[in-house]
Design a protein around this motif. Structure first.
Motif, PDB file in Angstrom:
ATOM      1  N   LEU A  46      21.221 -23.026  21.780  1.00 15.80           N
ATOM      2  CA  LEU A  46      19.925 -23.423  21.228  1.00 15.80           C
ATOM      3  C   LEU A  46      20.058 -24.720  20.428  1.00 15.80           C
ATOM      4  CD1 LEU A  46      16.929 -22.611  20.848  1.00 15.80           C
ATOM      5  CD2 LEU A  46      17.630 -21.492  18.726  1.00 15.80           C
ATOM      6  N   GLY A  47      19.345 -25.766  20.888  1.00 18.72           N
ATOM      7  CA  GLY A  47      19.378 -27.039  20.196  1.00 18.72           C
ATOM      8  C   GLY A  47      20.610 -27.875  20.449  1.00 18.72           C
ATOM      9  N   TYR A  48      21.414 -27.468  21.448  1.00 20.57           N
ATOM     10  CA  TYR A  48      22.661 -28.182  21.746  1.00 20.57           C
ATOM     11  C   TYR A  48      22.402 -29.311  22.744  1.00 20.57           C
ATOM     12  CZ  TYR A  48      27.459 -29.010  23.241  1.00 20.57           C
ATOM     13  OH  TYR A  48      28.670 -29.592  23.545  1.00 20.57           O
ATOM     14  N   PRO A  49      23.069 -30.461  22.599  1.00 22.01           N
ATOM     15  CA  PRO A  49      23.869 -30.857  21.439  1.00 22.01           C
ATOM     16  C   PRO A  49      22.994 -31.438  20.332  1.00 22.01           C
ATOM     17  CG  PRO A  49      24.013 -32.547  23.126  1.00 22.01           C
ATOM     18  CD  PRO A  49      23.171 -31.440  23.709  1.00 22.01           C
ATOM     19  N   LYS A  50      23.419 -31.272  19.112  1.00 23.87           N
ATOM     20  CA  LYS A  50      22.641 -31.774  17.977  1.00 23.87           C
ATOM     21  C   LYS A  50      22.457 -33.278  18.102  1.00 23.87           C
ATOM     22  CE  LYS A  50      23.942 -28.184  14.655  1.00 23.87           C
ATOM     23  NZ  LYS A  50      24.626 -27.870  13.371  1.00 23.87           N
ATOM     24  N   GLY A  51      21.255 -33.713  17.818  1.00 23.18           N
ATOM     25  CA  GLY A  51      20.962 -35.133  17.869  1.00 23.18           C
ATOM     26  C   GLY A  51      20.583 -35.650  19.239  1.00 23.18           C
ATOM     27  N   SER A  52      20.629 -34.773  20.245  1.00 22.32           N
ATOM     28  CA  SER A  52      20.288 -35.197  21.603  1.00 22.32           C
ATOM     29  C   SER A  52      18.783 -35.411  21.741  1.00 22.32           C
ATOM     30  CB  SER A  52      20.740 -34.131  22.603  1.00 22.32           C
ATOM     31  OG  SER A  52      20.193 -34.370  23.881  1.00 22.32           O
ATOM     32  N   ALA A  53      18.414 -36.324  22.635  1.00 25.19           N
ATOM     33  CA  ALA A  53      16.994 -36.521  22.937  1.00 25.19           C
ATOM     34  C   ALA A  53      16.429 -35.349  23.727  1.00 25.19           C
ATOM     35  CB  ALA A  53      16.810 -37.820  23.730  1.00 25.19           C
ATOM     36  N   HIS A  54      17.318 -34.568  24.353  1.00 21.27           N
ATOM     37  CA  HIS A  54      16.888 -33.430  25.170  1.00 21.27           C
ATOM     38  C   HIS A  54      17.777 -32.219  24.874  1.00 21.27           C
ATOM     39  CE1 HIS A  54      14.328 -36.182  27.451  1.00 21.27           C
ATOM     40  NE2 HIS A  54      15.357 -36.986  27.532  1.00 21.27           N
ATOM     41  N   PRO A  55      17.696 -31.650  23.669  1.00 23.76           N
ATOM     42  CA  PRO A  55      18.523 -30.481  23.342  1.00 23.76           C
ATOM     43  C   PRO A  55      18.109 -29.273  24.173  1.00 23.76           C
ATOM     44  CG  PRO A  55      16.868 -30.834  21.653  1.00 23.76           C
ATOM     45  CD  PRO A  55      16.783 -32.013  22.575  1.00 23.76           C
ATOM     46  N   PHE A  56      19.076 -28.381  24.419  1.00 22.63           N
ATOM     47  CA  PHE A  56      18.772 -27.185  25.206  1.00 22.63           C
ATOM     48  C   PHE A  56      17.798 -26.314  24.415  1.00 22.63           C
ATOM     49  CE2 PHE A  56      19.526 -23.063  27.229  1.00 22.63           C
ATOM     50  CZ  PHE A  56      19.467 -23.444  28.563  1.00 22.63           C
ATOM     51  N   PRO A  57      16.720 -25.824  25.073  1.00 23.42           N
ATOM     52  CA  PRO A  57      15.632 -25.190  24.319  1.00 23.42           C
ATOM     53  C   PRO A  57      15.724 -23.677  24.151  1.00 23.42           C
ATOM     54  CG  PRO A  57      14.930 -25.570  26.576  1.00 23.42           C
ATOM     55  CD  PRO A  57      16.332 -26.113  26.467  1.00 23.42           C
ATOM     56  N   LYS A  58      16.754 -23.036  24.703  1.00 16.61           N
ATOM     57  CA  LYS A  58      16.791 -21.571  24.685  1.00 16.61           C
ATOM     58  C   LYS A  58      18.140 -21.057  24.186  1.00 16.61           C
ATOM     59  CE  LYS A  58      12.625 -20.903  26.369  1.00 16.61           C
ATOM     60  NZ  LYS A  58      11.582 -20.145  25.637  1.00 16.61           N
ATOM     61  N   HIS A  59      18.242 -19.726  24.089  1.00 13.66           N
ATOM     62  CA  HIS A  59      19.417 -19.085  23.506  1.00 13.66           C
ATOM     63  C   HIS A  59      20.527 -18.817  24.512  1.00 13.66           C
ATOM     64  CE1 HIS A  59      17.458 -18.152  19.580  1.00 13.66           C
ATOM     65  NE2 HIS A  59      16.368 -18.223  20.320  1.00 13.66           N
ATOM     66  N   CYS A  60      20.219 -18.800  25.787  1.00 16.00           N
ATOM     67  CA  CYS A  60      21.223 -18.583  26.828  1.00 16.00           C
ATOM     68  C   CYS A  60      20.781 -19.331  28.076  1.00 16.00           C
ATOM     69  CB  CYS A  60      21.422 -17.096  27.122  1.00 16.00           C
ATOM     70  SG  CYS A  60      20.005 -16.285  27.906  1.00 16.00           S
ATOM     71  N   CYS A  61      21.659 -19.391  29.071  1.00 14.69           N
ATOM     72  CA  CYS A  61      21.332 -20.015  30.353  1.00 14.69           C
ATOM     73  C   CYS A  61      21.122 -18.924  31.397  1.00 14.69           C
ATOM     74  CB  CYS A  61      22.445 -20.940  30.814  1.00 14.69           C
ATOM     75  SG  CYS A  61      22.808 -22.297  29.686  1.00 14.69           S
ATOM     76  N   THR A  62      20.074 -19.060  32.203  1.00 14.77           N
ATOM     77  CA  THR A  62      19.796 -18.115  33.287  1.00 14.77           C
ATOM     78  C   THR A  62      19.630 -18.922  34.572  1.00 14.77           C
ATOM     79  OG1 THR A  62      17.439 -18.184  32.696  1.00 14.77           O
ATOM     80  CG2 THR A  62      18.745 -16.357  31.800  1.00 14.77           C
ATOM     81  N   SER A  63      20.619 -18.857  35.428  1.00 10.08           N
ATOM     82  CA  SER A  63      20.667 -19.706  36.625  1.00 10.08           C
ATOM     83  C   SER A  63      20.493 -18.835  37.864  1.00 10.08           C
ATOM     84  CB  SER A  63      21.993 -20.463  36.669  1.00 10.08           C
ATOM     85  OG  SER A  63      22.156 -21.230  35.481  1.00 10.08           O
TER      86      SER A  63
END
Length: 254
Positions: A46-63
């Motif tokens: 969640l929010g990774y990576p910090k400072g990114s213009a496009h941080p990951f928006p969720k708590h896990c990945c579902t592919s």
């Protein structure tokens, strides 16, 4: 690392009981978020990576299906009979990351789909079994590539395993293709992930416009399994095992 690894593995064990047609990927994310919060942890993605213009928006990945990795959970994405879904969790507890993933089959699937999933797990298992002091990163990649390509699959090159601990992604890079004896030498205490992404077709993939979702170029199915491991004085220990789970470290490929 053992504590957070066991918790991460337990999350996936609980998720495995949820997987069925009609479940949304958003519901999986909600569950992972709540269980991690109750444990006093936070979600690494969640929010990774910090400072990114496009941080990951969720708590896990579902592919799901042809999504190779970094699929974004959604309350509108409904799982269907015969789908495959990789769920990738990375809780952080007391400052340490526990990173692990599994691919699940939703309901019943065609035999060739089950074969892909089984072969992907075996690829990870064979790769981990190469790890020992004095060995090299390339030993993992060579073993995975030889097995998976021998089974007719493509091995993703663009994404790799990684060092992990108090940081999410660090050295060494663990490629899932390679040559035995190449790369960094294993020493006791090194901790990293082994997480092969195996495609039913072409190994190549591309990132979609959301800056995260990675898909196969030919729309073929993709599966992944991941464990966090550490090099011991005489071999390797898998850190992301749930209570009572075991892991086969034999070098005999099936």
């Amino acid at each position: 690392m053992r504590v957070v690894g066991r918790f991460a593995a337990g999350l996936l064990r609980q998720v495995s009981k949820m997987i069925e047609p009609g479940l949304t990927t958003g519901a999986i994310d909600d569950f992972v978020a709540e269980e991690t919060r109750k444990r006093g942890g936070i979600s690494g993605p969640l929010g990774y990576p910090k400072g990114s213009a496009h941080p990951f928006p969720k708590h896990c990945c579902t592919s799901v299906n042809h999504v190779v990795c970094h699929g974004i959970p959604s309350p509108t994405h409904v799982l269907r009979e015969g789908d495959i879904i990789n769920v990738d969790v990375t809780p952080i507890i007391d400052g340490y990351h526990g990173d692990t993933s599994r691919t699940f089959i939703v309901g019943e699937a065609d035999p060739e789909v089950r074969r892909l999933v089984d072969d992907t797990y075996e690829s990870m298992r064979i790769g981990i079994a190469q790890v020992k002091p004095g060995g090299h990163v390339g030993d993992i990649g060579e073993a995975i590539q030889r097995f998976a390509e021998g089974r007719g699959h493509g091995v993703v090159r663009q994404f790799a395993g990684h060092g992990i601990g108090q940081i999410f992604h660090g050295p060494p890079t663990i490629s899932h293709v390679g040559r035995r004896g190449d790369g960094e030498r294993f020493v006791p205490g090194m901790t990293f992930t082994v997480e092969p992404m195996i495609n039913m077709g072409d190994w190549r993939c591309q990132i979609l416009g959301d800056h995260w979702t990675v898909v196969t170029v030919d729309h073929s199915l993709s599966a992944q399994f991941e464990h966090t491991v550490t090099v011991t004085e005489d071999g390797v220990e898998v850190l992301t095992l749930a209570e009572g789970d075991t892991f086969d470290l034999s070098l005999d490929a099936s």
